[in-house]
Design an enzyme around this catalytic site. Structure first.
Site, PDB file in Angstrom:
ATOM      1  N   ARG A   1     -10.703 -23.309   4.799  1.00  0.00           N
ATOM      2  CA  ARG A   1      -9.296 -23.050   5.095  1.00  0.00           C
ATOM      3  C   ARG A   1      -9.003 -23.190   6.580  1.00  0.00           C
ATOM      4  O   ARG A   1      -7.969 -23.734   6.968  1.00  0.00           O
ATOM      5  CB  ARG A   1      -8.910 -21.664   4.566  1.00  0.00           C
ATOM      6  CG  ARG A   1      -8.720 -21.666   3.068  1.00  0.00           C
ATOM      7  CD  ARG A   1      -8.542 -20.287   2.467  1.00  0.00           C
ATOM      8  NE  ARG A   1      -8.233 -20.418   1.044  1.00  0.00           N
ATOM      9  CZ  ARG A   1      -8.181 -19.407   0.187  1.00  0.00           C
ATOM     10  NH1 ARG A   1      -8.428 -18.179   0.604  1.00  0.00           N
ATOM     11  NH2 ARG A   1      -7.889 -19.627  -1.081  1.00  0.00           N
TER      12      ARG A   1
ATOM     13  N   MET B   1     -14.620 -21.644   0.666  1.00  0.00           N
ATOM     14  CA  MET B   1     -13.178 -21.742   0.849  1.00  0.00           C
ATOM     15  C   MET B   1     -12.722 -21.182   2.193  1.00  0.00           C
ATOM     16  O   MET B   1     -11.862 -21.765   2.856  1.00  0.00           O
ATOM     17  CB  MET B   1     -12.469 -20.992  -0.275  1.00  0.00           C
ATOM     18  CG  MET B   1     -12.592 -21.640  -1.633  1.00  0.00           C
ATOM     19  SD  MET B   1     -11.532 -23.081  -1.813  1.00  0.00           S
ATOM     20  CE  MET B   1      -9.970 -22.300  -2.150  1.00  0.00           C
TER      21      MET B   1
ATOM     22  N   TYR C   1      -4.192 -28.282   0.012  1.00  0.00           N
ATOM     23  CA  TYR C   1      -5.649 -28.113   0.001  1.00  0.00           C
ATOM     24  C   TYR C   1      -6.077 -26.649   0.110  1.00  0.00           C
ATOM     25  O   TYR C   1      -5.461 -25.848   0.813  1.00  0.00           O
ATOM     26  CB  TYR C   1      -6.255 -28.835   1.201  1.00  0.00           C
ATOM     27  CG  TYR C   1      -6.724 -30.249   0.956  1.00  0.00           C
ATOM     28  CD1 TYR C   1      -7.036 -30.728  -0.307  1.00  0.00           C
ATOM     29  CD2 TYR C   1      -6.883 -31.121   2.032  1.00  0.00           C
ATOM     30  CE1 TYR C   1      -7.471 -32.027  -0.492  1.00  0.00           C
ATOM     31  CE2 TYR C   1      -7.326 -32.422   1.861  1.00  0.00           C
ATOM     32  CZ  TYR C   1      -7.616 -32.872   0.590  1.00  0.00           C
ATOM     33  OH  TYR C   1      -8.048 -34.153   0.405  1.00  0.00           O
ATOM     34  N   GLU C   2      -7.210 -26.351  -0.542  1.00  0.00           N
ATOM     35  CA  GLU C   2      -7.937 -25.081  -0.371  1.00  0.00           C
ATOM     36  C   GLU C   2      -7.053 -23.852  -0.583  1.00  0.00           C
ATOM     37  O   GLU C   2      -7.134 -22.864   0.130  1.00  0.00           O
ATOM     38  CB  GLU C   2      -8.586 -25.019   1.013  1.00  0.00           C
ATOM     39  CG  GLU C   2      -9.453 -26.206   1.374  1.00  0.00           C
ATOM     40  CD  GLU C   2     -10.551 -26.500   0.351  1.00  0.00           C
ATOM     41  OE1 GLU C   2     -10.906 -25.593  -0.425  1.00  0.00           O
ATOM     42  OE2 GLU C   2     -11.039 -27.638   0.308  1.00  0.00           O
ATOM     43  N   GLY C   3      -6.216 -23.909  -1.593  1.00  0.00           N
ATOM     44  CA  GLY C   3      -5.268 -22.832  -1.847  1.00  0.00           C
ATOM     45  C   GLY C   3      -3.956 -23.150  -1.172  1.00  0.00           C
ATOM     46  O   GLY C   3      -3.887 -23.223   0.058  1.00  0.00           O
TER      47      GLY C   3
END
Length: 596
Positions: free
Chosen positions: A296, A292, A436-438
């Site tokens: 990010r 992640m 995306y991605e958090g």
């Protein structure tokens, strides 16, 4: 529609003069990656992306990916040949270890490649991007046999990889996942459950897909502490490395999305599929964050990349489109680029994009220092800076990517709303990146809840002090830098005030700190961007190119005068607390919509 022009001149300038790449090239293990070699590599890559990948962007959007009745997924026709050439050229292998077939180049070089790939075609770029995340996880936590079995072909691109995190009932709450991993008695596990939003979870670009799947073993602790990570290949791999029988992993459907139509976003069903534990049980969250954190920064770079592609097309349109007569012009009409508000739109895009490119590459350079420095203190400091900047880069990059593609569409006027021009596609494609991605709200919470308190707040205050060193440099550089210096000083003051408030409030009233976390993160993005543009303006004369030097000065001055002041304007929102956010219950939020 205009073609894609890789920003090679700016990339080379930023690496050499702004973010300190020559220092990376001196680190052990990177001796082969000197600046001249890297610039040559990026020129070759830019040429490839412009000629091979960029032409697939609009056709891929129009055709889209589709699922066949047997569960297989067909990607847009132009993708297959482009991906074959991508693999043959080795672009996905650039940053990985030589022992597995990689080029062993710094991550900062790879990030520049990622930018150009995503500008060329984001839907296409997502496949190698997710593969690189899976590679990173295996490099950190895979055992020797797993590395030898999977990494060479994943690094070459012959096999692709995925990250399987999200489930229908869990969303961003990974701790709520329910996928089960039951021991088979032979060291393998039977994986059963459903995963959603799996990018390239099924496709026809490669012969094998290596899924990295989060699941729970029997008796595992509740929540995130009880999550493990497993390799679940689409096809089992024989002892000799050949592909064996199909693992029971089925693509139930692909999502019908706002954008990135060429990228299949899959719902995957694991029906007792054979999985191989990575590391130890209950280490899944630690392994996930390896994937992640890298992803990010890459997603933040996607915001930059699509904003760059949209800007280039808007710039070309503004020079070709004639409408109205500019003040002082002669004739019957003028190119719309001569009108002040269109110039404002274009300069806003250009300045923000320049700031974002510098932020992403600065972050990546710190990642290189964190992984290759020999001095423990230098490593520790680089790790802290990466931790601080990653949520800022991800959120600021994707928020701006969305805003800047909207500005690019505005340059087109009504034609921007028409699909044939291509402007609308960029707006649709980039909109997923803040999710995306958090989500960006999660990034802001991470900044305030985790990163701000490192060493009791000393780490973040040291970084602000480092940025403020540029004020003295600007003061010595001449009168033309005064406006930049004064505005940066004012905004650094505002950021320091907000940071002191967050540090004082976070421990006693976390709700209030979290309530202001998103505007606070935006303050950080604005200041870091202004700082790096000021460094660019100071470095411009060192190039010996008067036009380059003037461009850097103008961009830094425009940013400082017209964009950076938003930072102080956000101070009130960042420090307002939670009172009014929670003052109205859902019924009162409905207001006039409430029934009588």
């Amino acid at each position: 529609m205009s073609t894609y022009r890789p920003p090679l001149t700016d990339l080379a300038f930023v690496l050499e003069h702004v973010v300190g790449y020559p220092g990376v090239a001196r680190l052990p293990g990177y001796e082969h990656a000197d600046l001249d070699t890297v610039v040559d590599l990026l020129e070759q890559c830019g040429d490839f992306m412009a000629k091979v990948v960029a032409p697939t962007n609009q056709p891929g959007d129009v055709e889209g990916a589709r699922r066949e009745p047997d569960g297989s997924v067909v990607t847009p026709a132009p993708f297959k040949e482009a991906y074959r050439q991508y693999v043959d050229a080795g672009w996905g292998s650039v940053p990985f270890p030589e022992e597995f077939g990689g080029g062993a180049f710094p991550w900062s070089v790879n990030l520049a490649i990622q930018e150009m790939t995503a500008s060329a075609n984001m839907a296409f770029a997502l496949c190698p991007l997710l593969t690189q995340g899976a590679i990173d996880a295996l490099l950190h936590y895979g055992d020797a046999e797993q590395k030898q079995r999977y990494l060479p072909k994943m690094i070459s691109g012959e096999w692709t990889g995925t990250m399987n995190l999200t489930e229908p009932q869990a969303g961003s709450d990974v701790g709520a996942l329910a996928t089960r991993a039951v021991p088979n008695g032979d060291g393998t596990f039977a994986i059963t459950g459903q995963k959603i939003f799996i990018t390239y979870g099924e496709h026809d670009l490669a012969e094998q897909i290596v899924h990295l799947v989060l699941a729970r073993t029997p008796g595992a602790p509740a929540g995130t502490r009880g999550i493990s990570c497993f390799i679940v290949p689409k096809f089992l791999v024989n002892v000799d490395g050949s592909l064996g029988e199909h693992n029971p992993v089925t693509c139930l459907s692909i999502e019908h999305k706002l954008g990135i139509h060429g990228s299949p976003t899959c719902v995957l069903s694991y029906e007792g599929a054979t999985g191989y534990l990575i590391g130890e049980e209950n280490l899944g969250m630690r392994i996930m964050f390896v994937m992640m954190n890298s992803a990010r920064l890459s997603v933040g770079t996607q915001g930059l990349a699509i904003g760059e592609r949209a800007y280039q097309q808007a710039l070309d349109f503004a020079q070709d489109r004639r409408q109205g007569l500019a003040i002082g012009a002669e004739g019957k009409d003028s190119a719309i680029i001569e009108h002040p508000d269109v110039r404002r739109l274009l300069m806003t895009q250009r300045a923000y994009l320049a700031a974002l490119r510098r932020m992403m590459l600065f972050n990546a350079v710190q990642m290189d220092h964190a992984s290759h420095e020999q001095d423990e203190r230098a490593v520790a400091r680089a790790v802290e800076i990466v931790g601080l900047l990653t949520p800022i880069c991800k959120s600021f990059g994707t928020d701006l990517g969305t805003e800047l593609t909207s500005l690019a569409l505005q340059v087109y006027g009504g034609m921007g709303f028409i699909e044939e021009t291509g402007a609308a596609q960029h707006y649709r494609d980039v909109r997923i990146t803040p999710i995306y991605e958090g989500t960006n709200g999660i990034q802001a919470a991470d900044l305030v809840g985790r990163k701000l308190g490192v060493r009791g707040g000393a780490s973040v205050m040291e970084f602000i002090a480092t940025m403020r060193e540029v004020e003295a440099e600007l003061a010595q550089a001449g009168d033309e830098f005064d406006l930049i210096r004064m505005e940066l000083g004012r905004q650094f003051d505002a950021l320091e005030t907000a940071t002191a408030w967050m540090l004082a409030t976070g421990s006693t009233d976390p709700d209030s700190a979290l309530s202001g976390s998103t505007p606070y993160l935006r303050m950080w993005g604005l200041c870091v961007g202004g700082w790096l543009l000021a460094r660019s303006a100071l470095a411009g004369p060192a190039t010996g190119d008067a036009e380059m030097a003037e461009t850097q000065l103008v961009l830094a001055r425009f940013y400082a005068e017209q964009l950076l002041p938003q930072c102080a304007g956000l101070l009130g929102a960042a420090t307002a607390g939670s009172r009014d956010l929670f003052a109205l219950d859902p019924g009162r939020l409905a207001g006039a919509l409430r029934r009588g």
